[in-house]
Design an enzyme around this catalytic site. Structure first.
Site, short mmCIF file in Angstrom:
data_model
loop_
_atom_site.label_atom_id
_atom_site.label_comp_id
_atom_site.label_asym_id
_atom_site.label_seq_id
_atom_site.Cartn_x
_atom_site.Cartn_y
_atom_site.Cartn_z
N GLY A 42 -8.21 71.08 70.65
CA GLY A 42 -8.55 70.34 71.86
C GLY A 42 -7.46 70.42 72.92
O GLY A 42 -7.74 70.60 74.11
N CYS A 43 -6.23 70.31 72.49
CA CYS A 43 -5.10 70.34 73.43
C CYS A 43 -4.95 71.73 74.04
O CYS A 43 -4.63 71.87 75.22
CB CYS A 43 -3.82 69.91 72.72
SG CYS A 43 -3.94 68.22 72.09
N THR A 44 -5.20 72.76 73.25
CA THR A 44 -5.13 74.12 73.76
C THR A 44 -6.23 74.35 74.79
O THR A 44 -5.97 74.89 75.88
CB THR A 44 -5.26 75.14 72.60
OG1 THR A 44 -4.17 74.92 71.71
CG2 THR A 44 -5.24 76.56 73.12
#
Length: 153
Positions: A42-44
């Site tokens: 998700g952060c990527t």
């Protein structure tokens, strides 16, 4: 907790190169988003989405900053791995994360723990927060923030 019409707290964090960055000294307009951990799915995706729209944010004079508790070296590797062209900030001590209200109690499988609430702050030229998104869902979020930045004028 930082909210609409507040200014960013007077807290110093580090960028991915280890340089000190004082949040209160940043000039708007800008986007400051908090994410749990570099190099996770998700952060990527969120970082890649903001990177893809970075030229449009730049055309508005709007800088984009992503912040997590990751160490600067990890942020540098993350940025290089995915060719991110946004500024990543490290808040290892949680000072900014806590003051802004992004450090919250979470639960998973019935267990409570403290973690970063995926949240975003849009700051205007006057250095005041204009809009806050909490409990962000990654899909289409960067585009939504860009729309709000365009509306600032």
């Amino acid at each position: 907790m930082t909210d609409v019409n507040d200014t960013l707290p007077d807290v110093t964090v580090l960028d991915s190169a280890g340089n000190a960055v004082n949040l209160a000294a940043l000039k708007g307009p800008l986007v400051l988003y908090f994410y749990p951990k570099a190099d996770t799915p998700g952060c990527t995706n969120e970082a890649k989405d903001f990177t893809a729209l970075a030229p449009e944010f730049a055309a508005l004079g709007c800088a984009v900053y992503g912040m997590s508790k990751d160490k600067p070296a990890k942020l540098a590797k993350f940025a290089a791995k995915y060719d991110l062209n946004i500024t990543l900030l490290s808040d290892e001590a949680s000072d900014a994360t806590e003051q802004m209200g992004a450090w919250v109690e979470k639960s998973m499988y019935g267990k409570s723990y403290m973690g970063i609430d995926r949240s975003t702050y849009l700051v205007g030229k006057d250095r005041k927060v204009k809009q806050v998104w909490r409990k962000v869902k990654v899909k289409e979020h960067a585009a939504e923030v860009l729309g709000a930045a365009k509306a600032l004028g």
